[in-house]
Design a protein around this motif. Structure first.
Motif, PDB file in Angstrom:
ATOM      1  N   VAL A  46       0.837  -1.204   0.000  1.00  0.00           N
ATOM      2  CA  VAL A  46       0.000   0.000   0.000  1.00  0.00           C
ATOM      3  C   VAL A  46       0.872   1.254   0.000  1.00  0.00           C
ATOM      4  N   LEU A  47       1.873   1.282   0.862  1.00  0.00           N
ATOM      5  CA  LEU A  47       2.758   2.447   0.916  1.00  0.00           C
ATOM      6  C   LEU A  47       3.530   2.620  -0.389  1.00  0.00           C
ATOM      7  N   LEU A  48       3.905   1.506  -1.004  1.00  0.00           N
ATOM      8  CA  LEU A  48       4.630   1.587  -2.270  1.00  0.00           C
ATOM      9  C   LEU A  48       3.738   2.128  -3.381  1.00  0.00           C
ATOM     10  N   CYS A  49       2.468   1.730  -3.390  1.00  0.00           N
ATOM     11  CA  CYS A  49       1.524   2.285  -4.368  1.00  0.00           C
ATOM     12  C   CYS A  49       1.442   3.805  -4.245  1.00  0.00           C
ATOM     13  N   LEU A  50       1.341   4.281  -3.028  1.00  0.00           N
ATOM     14  CA  LEU A  50       1.228   5.723  -2.801  1.00  0.00           C
ATOM     15  C   LEU A  50       2.527   6.436  -3.174  1.00  0.00           C
ATOM     16  N   ALA A  51       3.664   5.847  -2.808  1.00  0.00           N
ATOM     17  CA  ALA A  51       4.945   6.494  -3.099  1.00  0.00           C
ATOM     18  C   ALA A  51       5.203   6.571  -4.601  1.00  0.00           C
ATOM     19  N   LEU A  52       4.938   5.486  -5.314  1.00  0.00           N
ATOM     20  CA  LEU A  52       5.164   5.493  -6.763  1.00  0.00           C
ATOM     21  C   LEU A  52       4.192   6.430  -7.476  1.00  0.00           C
ATOM     22  N   SER A  53       2.946   6.461  -7.006  1.00  0.00           N
ATOM     23  CA  SER A  53       1.982   7.386  -7.599  1.00  0.00           C
ATOM     24  C   SER A  53       2.411   8.832  -7.364  1.00  0.00           C
ATOM     25  N   MET A  54       2.920   9.125  -6.186  1.00  0.00           N
ATOM     26  CA  MET A  54       3.417  10.473  -5.895  1.00  0.00           C
ATOM     27  C   MET A  54       4.583  10.830  -6.803  1.00  0.00           C
ATOM     28  N   LEU A  55       5.504   9.887  -6.979  1.00  0.00           N
ATOM     29  CA  LEU A  55       6.690  10.157  -7.788  1.00  0.00           C
ATOM     30  C   LEU A  55       6.323  10.413  -9.247  1.00  0.00           C
ATOM     31  N   LEU A  56       5.450   9.582  -9.802  1.00  0.00           N
ATOM     32  CA  LEU A  56       5.070   9.763 -11.202  1.00  0.00           C
ATOM     33  C   LEU A  56       4.201  11.004 -11.399  1.00  0.00           C
ATOM     34  N   LEU A  96       1.043  16.802  -4.568  1.00  0.00           N
ATOM     35  CA  LEU A  96       1.101  17.569  -3.321  1.00  0.00           C
ATOM     36  C   LEU A  96       0.377  16.840  -2.188  1.00  0.00           C
ATOM     37  N   ALA A  97      -0.778  16.228  -2.502  1.00  0.00           N
ATOM     38  CA  ALA A  97      -1.527  15.518  -1.465  1.00  0.00           C
ATOM     39  C   ALA A  97      -0.748  14.312  -0.953  1.00  0.00           C
ATOM     40  N   LEU A  98      -0.163  13.559  -1.874  1.00  0.00           N
ATOM     41  CA  LEU A  98       0.601  12.382  -1.457  1.00  0.00           C
ATOM     42  C   LEU A  98       1.885  12.777  -0.744  1.00  0.00           C
ATOM     43  N   ALA A  99       2.511  13.856  -1.178  1.00  0.00           N
ATOM     44  CA  ALA A  99       3.704  14.330  -0.475  1.00  0.00           C
ATOM     45  C   ALA A  99       3.351  14.766   0.948  1.00  0.00           C
ATOM     46  N   VAL A 103       4.912  13.213   4.404  1.00  0.00           N
ATOM     47  CA  VAL A 103       5.472  14.026   5.501  1.00  0.00           C
ATOM     48  C   VAL A 103       4.742  13.730   6.803  1.00  0.00           C
ATOM     49  N   TRP A 104       3.422  13.602   6.731  1.00  0.00           N
ATOM     50  CA  TRP A 104       2.632  13.304   7.933  1.00  0.00           C
ATOM     51  C   TRP A 104       2.989  11.926   8.486  1.00  0.00           C
ATOM     52  N   THR A 105       3.201  10.958   7.598  1.00  0.00           N
ATOM     53  CA  THR A 105       3.598   9.623   8.055  1.00  0.00           C
ATOM     54  C   THR A 105       4.933   9.668   8.783  1.00  0.00           C
ATOM     55  N   GLY A 106       5.894  10.367   8.187  1.00  0.00           N
ATOM     56  CA  GLY A 106       7.189  10.501   8.841  1.00  0.00           C
ATOM     57  C   GLY A 106       7.088  11.206  10.178  1.00  0.00           C
TER      58      GLY A 106
END
Length: 312
Positions: A46-56, A96-99, A103-106
């Motif tokens: 799940v986290l990887l889906c969000l991270a890759l979507s944010m990056l692309l 921006l939303a995923l970023a 940040v909130w997760t960290g």
């Protein structure tokens, strides 16, 4: 620009379906260590889906991201992802939303770690007051600490030098190898570093309480780490000994009454130990472990397919 949306959809489906599928499965109680691995793989996916979507999405929205990310890729790869003309406001908003979520997760993980350290320092300070060091003894020496107390109890203090703590009430209540079984249970927590699993699951659950997979992740981590530690102790001292030790530690706390509110998991753990359901076969354990490891590979495959297709 379809790939970030597909990744978001995949992450949403995983967060909704995975907890339901695992809740219906009967094997996690028989193989809690494998279940812990499966849960970690699901959350990682799940986290990887969000991270890759944010990056692309960021690559589609800003040339400053797209340039370094695709600097070594042929032009056809950029065209395959549909990033050449920019992604417009949808890509910018998604990135921006995923970023912000990252940040909130960290931040939540940092807060959880700091709180855990504060609790640990307070517990060690209280321990030093109740059980002062003997002459020549070093602090945090990994010793077993015995505290004066009528209530039977045993626990471990996490940290770089985990310490096992047992009360005199437990020494008087537990018979034969029951105390050894309790200490083996607590050492199982320390060796497997279950505290980090609990910190991560608590941070995700408190940071995103509306996400089903994170709430279920925290609940299952609390349950499965106890079952895994029970199995560590039972492999050495037997299931009956561990079950009797659990009863001895908790029979005065009302957990076995008609309406057991606190520590309601204890009767379930005792029942599980006494029923002694057989473990899964080694082949099935290996199959589950391998399948779980493939779950985080799915978002990676989704993210790489357009680029790989453009290169072939």
């Amino acid at each position: 620009m379809m790939v970030p949306g597909v990744l978001l959809l995949l992450g949403a489906l995983t967060s909704l379906l995975a907890p339901r599928l695992l809740a219906r499965a009967e094997w996690p109680e028989r193989e809690p260590v494998v279940a812990l691995w499966v849960w970690q793989c699901v959350v990682a996916a799940v986290l990887l889906c969000l991270a890759l979507s944010m990056l692309l999405s960021a690559a589609a929205a800003w040339l400053a991201v797209r340039g370094p990310l695709f600097s070594a890729a042929p032009r056809g790869v950029v065209d395959a992802y549909g990033l050449g003309g920019g992604g417009g406001p949808w890509a910018t908003g998604t990135a921006l939303a995923l970023a912000g979520g990252a940040v909130w997760t960290g931040a939540m993980l940092t807060v959880e770690v700091l709180r855990a350290r504060s609790r640990r320092r307070a517990a060690r300070a209280e321990l030093r007051v109740r059980a002062p060091l003997l002459p020549g003894e070093e602090p945090d020496s990994g010793r077993l600490v015995v505290l004066e107390g009528r209530r039977p109890d045993a626990w471990w203090l996490a940290g770089t030098a985990p310490q096992l703590v047992v009360t005199t009430g437990a020494l008087g209540r537990l018979k034969g190898q029951q105390l050894d079984a309790v200490l083996a249970h607590e050492r199982g927590h320390a060796v497997a570093r279950h505290d980090w699993l609990l910190h991560c699951s608590r941070a995700l659950s408190s940071g995103f309480p509306q996400v089903p997979v994170f709430a279920a992740f925290e609940a299952e981590m609390h349950r499965l780490v106890e079952l895994a530690a029970d199995d560590v102790a039972s492999r050495r001292y037997g299931r009956l000994t561990v079950a009797l030790a659990l009863v001895g530690l908790n029979e005065d706390r009302g957990v076995f009454g008609p309406c057991p509110a606190p520590q309601a998991h204890v009767p379930l753990r005792v029942r599980r130990l006494l029923t002694a359901a057989p473990r899964l076969s080694p082949v099935r354990r290996l199959r589950l472990t391998a399948l779980a490891a493939l779950v985080p590979a799915v978002p990676l495959l989704v993210a790489l397919v357009p680029g790989l297709s453009a290169l072939t």
